[in-house]
Design an enzyme around this catalytic site. Structure first.
Site, PDB file in Angstrom:
ATOM      1  N   GLU A   1      43.642  58.181  18.311  1.00  0.00           N
ATOM      2  CA  GLU A   1      44.195  57.737  17.036  1.00  0.00           C
ATOM      3  C   GLU A   1      44.012  56.229  16.873  1.00  0.00           C
ATOM      4  O   GLU A   1      43.685  55.723  15.806  1.00  0.00           O
ATOM      5  CB  GLU A   1      45.673  58.122  16.958  1.00  0.00           C
ATOM      6  N   TYR A   2      44.205  55.510  17.990  1.00  0.00           N
ATOM      7  CA  TYR A   2      43.982  54.063  17.949  1.00  0.00           C
ATOM      8  C   TYR A   2      42.519  53.778  17.584  1.00  0.00           C
ATOM      9  O   TYR A   2      42.229  52.955  16.721  1.00  0.00           O
ATOM     10  CB  TYR A   2      44.328  53.426  19.303  1.00  0.00           C
TER      11      TYR A   2
ATOM     12  N   LYS B   1      52.052  33.023  42.279  1.00  0.00           N
ATOM     13  CA  LYS B   1      50.853  32.192  42.176  1.00  0.00           C
ATOM     14  C   LYS B   1      49.658  33.143  42.071  1.00  0.00           C
ATOM     15  O   LYS B   1      49.220  33.728  43.056  1.00  0.00           O
ATOM     16  CB  LYS B   1      50.700  31.261  43.373  1.00  0.00           C
TER      17      LYS B   1
ATOM     18  N   ARG C   1      39.647  24.769  33.348  1.00  0.00           N
ATOM     19  CA  ARG C   1      40.278  23.538  33.794  1.00  0.00           C
ATOM     20  C   ARG C   1      39.242  22.442  34.067  1.00  0.00           C
ATOM     21  O   ARG C   1      39.482  21.279  33.780  1.00  0.00           O
ATOM     22  CB  ARG C   1      41.053  23.861  35.080  1.00  0.00           C
TER      23      ARG C   1
ATOM     24  N   GLU D   1      46.712  31.859  33.855  1.00  0.00           N
ATOM     25  CA  GLU D   1      45.654  32.276  34.776  1.00  0.00           C
ATOM     26  C   GLU D   1      44.985  33.546  34.265  1.00  0.00           C
ATOM     27  O   GLU D   1      45.669  34.521  33.927  1.00  0.00           O
ATOM     28  CB  GLU D   1      46.319  32.561  36.134  1.00  0.00           C
TER      29      GLU D   1
ATOM     30  N   CYS E   1      22.335  63.062  62.231  1.00  0.00           N
ATOM     31  CA  CYS E   1      23.780  62.858  62.117  1.00  0.00           C
ATOM     32  C   CYS E   1      24.335  62.522  63.504  1.00  0.00           C
ATOM     33  O   CYS E   1      24.056  63.255  64.465  1.00  0.00           O
ATOM     34  CB  CYS E   1      24.436  64.121  61.567  1.00  0.00           C
TER      35      CYS E   1
ATOM     36  N   CYS F   1      26.584  65.777  64.651  1.00  0.00           N
ATOM     37  CA  CYS F   1      26.084  67.136  64.912  1.00  0.00           C
ATOM     38  C   CYS F   1      24.568  67.197  65.104  1.00  0.00           C
ATOM     39  O   CYS F   1      24.035  68.254  65.425  1.00  0.00           O
ATOM     40  CB  CYS F   1      26.492  68.076  63.783  1.00  0.00           C
TER      41      CYS F   1
ATOM     42  N   CYS G   1      24.813  63.866  55.885  1.00  0.00           N
ATOM     43  CA  CYS G   1      24.452  64.814  56.932  1.00  0.00           C
ATOM     44  C   CYS G   1      24.194  66.140  56.238  1.00  0.00           C
ATOM     45  O   CYS G   1      24.980  66.574  55.395  1.00  0.00           O
ATOM     46  CB  CYS G   1      25.608  64.953  57.919  1.00  0.00           C
TER      47      CYS G   1
HETATM   48  S1  IVH Z   1      51.524  25.613  37.345  1.00  0.00           S
HETATM   49  C1  IVH Z   1      51.366  21.189  36.561  1.00  0.00           C
HETATM   50  N1  IVH Z   1      51.986  28.150  37.859  1.00  0.00           N
HETATM   51  O1  IVH Z   1      47.322  27.382  40.843  1.00  0.00           O
HETATM   52  C2  IVH Z   1      51.467  22.573  37.046  1.00  0.00           C
HETATM   53  N2  IVH Z   1      49.862  27.268  38.453  1.00  0.00           N
HETATM   54  O2  IVH Z   1      47.050  24.002  41.485  1.00  0.00           O
HETATM   55  C3  IVH Z   1      50.252  23.340  36.760  1.00  0.00           C
HETATM   56  N3  IVH Z   1      48.327  28.931  39.436  1.00  0.00           N
HETATM   57  O3  IVH Z   1      44.625  26.367  39.535  1.00  0.00           O
HETATM   58  C4  IVH Z   1      50.080  24.650  37.389  1.00  0.00           C
HETATM   59  N4  IVH Z   1      49.702  30.632  39.322  1.00  0.00           N
HETATM   60  O4  IVH Z   1      45.747  27.868  37.850  1.00  0.00           O
HETATM   61  C5  IVH Z   1      51.094  27.137  37.942  1.00  0.00           C
HETATM   62  N5  IVH Z   1      52.538  30.378  38.222  1.00  0.00           N
HETATM   63  C6  IVH Z   1      51.651  29.374  38.291  1.00  0.00           C
HETATM   64  C7  IVH Z   1      50.357  29.549  38.818  1.00  0.00           C
HETATM   65  C8  IVH Z   1      49.484  28.467  38.895  1.00  0.00           C
HETATM   66  C9  IVH Z   1      48.497  30.227  39.672  1.00  0.00           C
HETATM   67  C10 IVH Z   1      47.088  28.183  39.739  1.00  0.00           C
HETATM   68  C11 IVH Z   1      46.647  27.242  38.671  1.00  0.00           C
HETATM   69  C12 IVH Z   1      45.983  26.112  39.406  1.00  0.00           C
HETATM   70  C13 IVH Z   1      46.601  26.182  40.756  1.00  0.00           C
HETATM   71  C14 IVH Z   1      47.617  25.069  40.915  1.00  0.00           C
END
Ligand code: IVH
Length: 708
Positions: free
Chosen positions: A66-67, A149, A170, A206, A446, A449, A464
């Site tokens: 449907e979507y 992280k 970045r 991220e 093999c 066997c 095998c």
């Molecule tokens: S904060 C000023 N929060 O880790 C603070 N970074 O050096 C800026 N990263 O490449 C970053 N999870 O992309 C922050 N929950 C999170 C993160 C995060 C991953 C990565 C970020 C950067 C490195 C930090």
């Protein structure tokens, strides 16, 4: 309620009586009235809303078909009237022109990195808290926002008046690359924010590849003999920097927001936690695994809690991040050498490590598939000691050029089998082994066997040719037959199967049903009690379902879902036996390859004989008339089971529902038709109440089953 009715209701909720383009056909140029323009934008908003529910909230509000239909409707209308296409339309995610390179983007606010606390013990959290308190000159407990992280690539998403206008990497922190085109193909990133028309709002976060998406992508690449991605992080980074956005769009990426860049025309809240809440309200994906806590002990507790669930997360993380929650305190703390004093990353043990390949062995699987396995100098990776890692297949081993003596990168993440991701070529010793050649290594036979090994054209694997003559295949076939989701013979593990096969006691699954006490008690580590238990488990397994039985046979390419579909479609084993290639392909998701595997399996006299012996030995199941799917009583209905039922196990309840054509889902959404609530039902029951989904108690559920 059928889907058509539900769609009609959905439309009437939006004051819409007919489809958006009603009365217009694809060929006629359309009158562009104000009504028409507002219809297109309403349709666009609706598609966007369902996409958000699907990609961000993980709670689909419409069936896929449907979507797709709504999406195509929007595409058609926009194709007829290109002037009505807006940059935030969901149709604009498909990827544009191939680029020569990426334009540089100077960040309005530099993208900094954070200090890493490499001490992976609790003391790491304490050290950070102490530094913060010292810098602020306070003894008071500090409030922190704790996050994961994510292990991916940092992005800056620039929204102007709520519309995504630019996405940049970045880079060196000052200048990144313009990757807008590729980022537009990431479905969970909103092209327009909901309820935010700030002049400028830069969202930072991220981009990552979920483990399942990474595994699936690599599996498909391996099947096609194409290069695989090293790890999800490289997958994400490589896709974002892919110059052809169409290729980028094929790589499944996701995103989590964790902060802000430049902001104009939006009043910042007082804390970081509130920023994340606001971003979530605007429709940005924000990870639910976050917490606001006070003091060092609570930081350490967060670190421990996440460590315990790290394997079960759907994506890779390499640590957690603590941030001082108050923006005022953040400002007071400021920065040291381009790193904020108010944030730190607290790491976990790495999921990739270096080690040396001592040997390469070949494992023979259930279908005879030969998998090269690297025997490693034991190494601690992702929380456990690893001494074997898969090399997947011959081409993959050659492509990576893994040889005995090489230093390799080993990865173990989540609950997937450890794998060799690559060789550190600078560390290759002078006396390294030969390039990998599976046929030569095994001298064409093999290792278990002695049968000839074959690799068919277009196939990635050597196999095998011994079939069930090969003890390795026999053992794996028996283990599969007895496994929980197949015949569920509790207690029949690999040590026992090994003894039964090597001792010549069991040749085929049918022999299991001929076992008696005398054959079992002589086995190693088998007391009278465990022998009795095993015999009881074998006896118990006789009463099964057709779907489990088909799955248990271990037919190549027939997994649990296909087995269920086959059972439902044919209703009886004899009907399945009678089906030819064409009839088999009438079954949902069965294509020529799967159909051929089934035909090949059943053409083998030996296989039919084993099946007959199993039936003669007492294995049985309920059969039904072959039914077109739509005519089953619960076709198209979705059930969710929650809590404990007194008279029926959850698996059994699921099987009965599926046999009646129902789908049994794991979570409650608007798509759910019934929630069956047993004793101690929890959040799923609450959700059902919230969404107004019909709820059945055990008695009502049993009555429903009995009355169909
Ligand atoms: S904060 C000023 N929060 O880790 C603070 N970074 O050096 C800026 N990263 O490449 C970053 N999870 O992309 C922050 N929950 C999170 C993160 C995060 C991953 C990565 C970020 C950067 C490195 C930090």
């Amino acid at each position: 309620m059928d889907f058509a009715t539900r769609i009609a209701q959905l439309r009437s909720r939006h004051g819409e009586a007919e489809p958006y383009g009603a009365g217009m056909t694809a060929k006629q140029p359309l009158p562009q009235t104000a009504d028409f323009v507002s219809n297109v934008s309403r349709l666009r908003a609706e598609v966007e809303r369902h996409a958000h529910a699907y990609y961000v909230l993980d709670a689909p509000t419409l069936p896929d078909a449907e979507y797709d239909r709504l999406f195509r409707e929007l595409q058609t209308l926009e194709a007829q009237h290109p002037e009505l296409v807006t940059p935030d339309s969901p149709t604009q995610r498909v990827g544009g022109k191939v680029l020569d390179g990426f334009a540089p983007v100077r960040h309005a606010v530099p993208m900094l990195s954070i200090r890493t606390e490499t001490d992976t013990e609790s003391s790491g959290a304490l050290a950070f808290d102490t530094r913060v308190k010292n810098a602020l000159g306070t003894e008071d407990e500090i409030e922190y926002a704790c996050e994961l992280k994510f292990d991916g690539l940092a992005l800056n998403l620039r929204y102007e008046q709520g519309v995504l206008v630019q996405a940049a990497t970045r880079g060196d922190g000052e200048t990144g690359e313009d990757v807008t085109q590729n980022v537009r193909t990431i479905h969970c990133i909103p092209l327009r924010l909901q309820g935010c028309d700030a002049e400028v709002l830069e969202v930072r976060g991220e981009v990552y590849m979920a483990r399942r998406d990474f595994e699936r992508y690599n599996q498909r690449q391996r099947e096609k003999n194409l290069p695989t991605l090293v790890n999800p992080r490289n997958g994400a980074a490589g896709s974002i920097r892919q110059l052809d956005p169409k290729l980028a769009a094929q790589r499944p990426l996701s995103f989590f927001a964790y902060g802000l860049g430049e902001v104009r025309g939006w009043a910042l809240p007082a804390t970081h936690g509130e920023i994340l809440d606001a971003l979530q309200r605007f429709g940005m994906p924000v990870c639910a695994e976050r917490a606001v806590v006070r003091g060092a002990a609570a930081l350490a507790e967060f670190h421990r809690r996440i460590a315990a669930k790290r394997d079960a997360l759907p994506f890779d993380i390499d640590g957690v991040v603590y941030k001082v929650n108050s923006l005022a305190l953040q400002q007071q703390l400021g920065f040291v050498s381009r790193e904020p004093r108010w944030a730190v990353a607290h790491k976990y043990p790495a999921e990739e490590q270096l080690t040396v390949v001592r040997d390469i062995e070949i494992q023979v699987g259930r279908t005879g598939k030969m998998t090269p396995v690297a025997k490693l100098e034991p190494v601690f990776v992702g929380g456990t000691t690893v001494s074997n890692a898969t090399l997947h297949n011959e081409d993959e081993t050659r492509r990576k050029d893994v040889r005995i003596g090489d230093t390799v990168i080993v990865r173990r993440a989540g609950d997937v089998i450890p794998e060799v991701v690559g060789v550190v070529s600078e560390r290759r010793p002078a006396n390294v082994g030969e390039p990998f050649d599976l046929f030569k290594l095994l001298e064409g036979k093999c290792p278990v066997c002695g049968s000839t090994i074959v690799r068919e054209e277009g196939e990635a694997d050597w196999r095998c040719s011994g079939g069930l003559f090969c003890p390795a295949q026999r053992k794996q076939a028996l283990l599969h037959f007895a496994s929980r989701r197949a015949m569920n013979i509790e207690g029949l593990g690999d040590k026992l199967v090994e003894q039964l096969v090597d001792g010549g006691i069991v040749h085929t699954p049918a022999d299991l049903y001929k076992l008696g006490m005398s054959a079992l008690v002589d086995l190693e580590r088998m007391g009278e009690k465990s022998a009795l238990n095993l015999l009881a488990a074998i006896e118990h397994s006789k009463q099964t379902t057709l779907a489990r039985f088909i799955y248990a046979l271990g037919i190549r390419n027939v997994g649990e879902v296909t087995a269920k579909d086959l059972a439902q479609h044919f209703g009886s084993l004899d009907n399945l036996f009678a089906a030819d290639l064409e009839a088999l392909q009438q079954v949902r998701d069965v294509g020529p390859v799967v159909a051929q595997s089934i035909v090949d399996f059943l053409a083998e006299a030996h296989n039919r004989e084993v099946i007959e012996q199993l039936r003669a030995g007492g294995v049985s199941w309920a059969e039904h008339q072959p039914a077109a799917q739509a005519s089953l009583p619960f076709s198209g209905k979705t059930f969710v089971l929650t809590g404990t039922l007194a008279t029926l196990s959850r698996d059994r309840a699921k099987e009965r529902l599926e046999a009646l054509g129902a789908k049994v889902a794991g979570s409650v959404s608007k798509k759910t038709d019934y929630v069956v609530a047993g004793a101690e039902a929890g959040s799923k029951l609450d959700k059902a109440h919230q969404l107004g989904v019909a709820i059945l108690d055990e008695a009502q559920f049993l009555a429903l089953l009995d009355n169909v």
